[in-house]
Design an enzyme around this catalytic site. Structure first.
Site, PDB file in Angstrom:
ATOM      1  N   ALA A 228      27.816  41.569  39.484  1.00  8.69           N
ATOM      2  CA  ALA A 228      26.364  41.426  39.383  1.00  8.69           C
ATOM      3  C   ALA A 228      25.833  42.597  38.570  1.00  8.69           C
ATOM      4  CB  ALA A 228      25.746  41.415  40.782  1.00  8.69           C
TER       5      ALA A 228
ATOM      6  N   GLY B 199      30.943  40.460  41.698  1.00  9.72           N
ATOM      7  CA  GLY B 199      30.463  39.101  41.452  1.00  9.72           C
ATOM      8  C   GLY B 199      31.306  38.346  40.427  1.00  9.72           C
TER       9      GLY B 199
ATOM     10  N   GLU C  28      34.008  36.932  42.407  1.00  7.56           N
ATOM     11  CA  GLU C  28      33.410  35.876  43.240  1.00  7.56           C
ATOM     12  C   GLU C  28      33.095  34.628  42.421  1.00  7.56           C
ATOM     13  OE1 GLU C  28      30.514  38.797  44.637  1.00  7.56           O
ATOM     14  OE2 GLU C  28      31.060  38.256  46.685  1.00  7.56           O
TER      15      GLU C  28
ATOM     16  N   GLU D 294      32.250  46.577  45.527  1.00  6.77           N
ATOM     17  CA  GLU D 294      30.861  46.758  45.989  1.00  6.77           C
ATOM     18  C   GLU D 294      30.707  47.881  47.006  1.00  6.77           C
ATOM     19  OE1 GLU D 294      32.456  43.840  45.740  1.00  6.77           O
ATOM     20  OE2 GLU D 294      31.120  42.280  44.959  1.00  6.77           O
TER      21      GLU D 294
END
Ligand code: CAA
Length: 259
Positions: free
Chosen positions: A66, A109, A112, A132
């Site tokens: 992200a 992310g 993911e 993270e």
């Protein structure tokens, strides 16, 4: 061929190829990028000429996570009220199979996103990780759930809790996170080839197969088996089932019409 800012799209036969394209940010998944990705996926899902999709990034990064700079000043209230990252999950409703072709970093992310796809192929220098925790947060788009199912609890805990235990391509293959390791320059072609094979099958059966396999992550075994049998029975309502089985009996190749 479309007016996207952060992604590129092109079709390769019956395969839609989406390339994440924020090279300067290592394809960090800003909110607008994910909105465009969802739009492109939905448009391929609604396109009868497309049977499967490949998502890839650059040779250095599939996606580095992200967008940290975009979210760093978010408050709890903002993230909660606006259901931050909620729109990422829209891609779960795409019916057509999606293959992630991962070269380079698939972190946070990015990892993911790859795990939200149906198949992952890794280039030889791929790196999978969930860093993270080093940012004072945790994975927010499936990392604590899908990674466990892919690599088991101990490895998932090690990766998520330390943030610096990453998997290289071979480790990812051995653990079952990815199904194939491919030389870097051949990766996208190889993913498109597999997507092409999938796209040549009868689409109702392909889409029900995807949905049935995904049921195995969502419901208890008896319910999953029931879904499977109902999908199987349903497919006898298609012309493609008649064609597929007649073609076998007549020793010829089947020609599917997706009906
Ligand atoms: N968000 C925003 N920008 C990012 C980014 C990210 N996740 N990852 C990289 N970038 C930017 C860098 O800031 C840098 O920008 P500038 O040139 O403007 O400085 C540019 O991309 C190139 O990155 P680096 O200079 O850091 O490249 P490197 O080769 O030295 O390192 C890397 C590569 C190890 C991947 C490193 O960039 C890195 O650690 N990135 C962050 C990885 C991360 O923490 N991801 C998790 C994000 S949180 C998340 O994903 C939440 C969730 O669960 C959904």
């Amino acid at each position: 061929d479309d007016n996207y800012t952060h992604i590129l799209t092109e079709t390769k036969g019956k395969v839609g190829l989406i390339t994440l394209n924020r090279p300067k940010a290592l394809n960090a998944l800003c909110s607008d990028l994910f909105t465009e990705l969802n739009q492109a996926l939905k448009s391929y899902d609604n396109n009868d000429n497309i049977g499967a999709v490949v998502i890839t990034g650059s040779k250095k990064a599939f996606a580095a996570g992200a967008d940290i700079k975009e979210m760093k000043d978010n408050t709890f209230i903002d993230t909660y009220k606006n259901n931050f990252l909620g729109h990422w999950a829209e891609m779960i409703d795409i019916k057509k199979p999606i293959i992630a072709a991962v070269n380079g970093y698939a972190l946070g992310g990015g990892c993911e996103l790859a795990m939200m796809c149906d198949i992952i192929y890794a280039g030889e220098k791929a790196v999978f990780g969930q860093p993270e925790i080093k940012l004072g947060v945790i994975p927010g788009a499936g990392g604590t759930q899908r990674l466990v199912k892919a690599v088991g609890k101990s490895k998932a805990m090690e990766m998520v809790l330390t943030g610096n235990v990453n998997l290289n391509a071979t480790e990812a293959l051995n653990l079952g996170l990815v199904s194939k390791v491919v030389p870097i320059d051949d990766l996208v072609d190889e993913a498109v080839k597999t997507a092409g094979v999938i796209a040549s099958m009868s689409q109702p059966s392909v889409q029900m197969a995807k949905e049935a396999i995904n049921k195995s992550f969502e419901v208890p075994l008896n319910a999953g088996l029931r879904w499977e049998r109902i999908f199987f029975q349903t497919l006898f309502g298609t012309a493609d089932q008649k064609e597929g089985m007649n073609a076998f009996a007549e020793k010829r190749a089947a020609t599917f019409t997706n009906k």
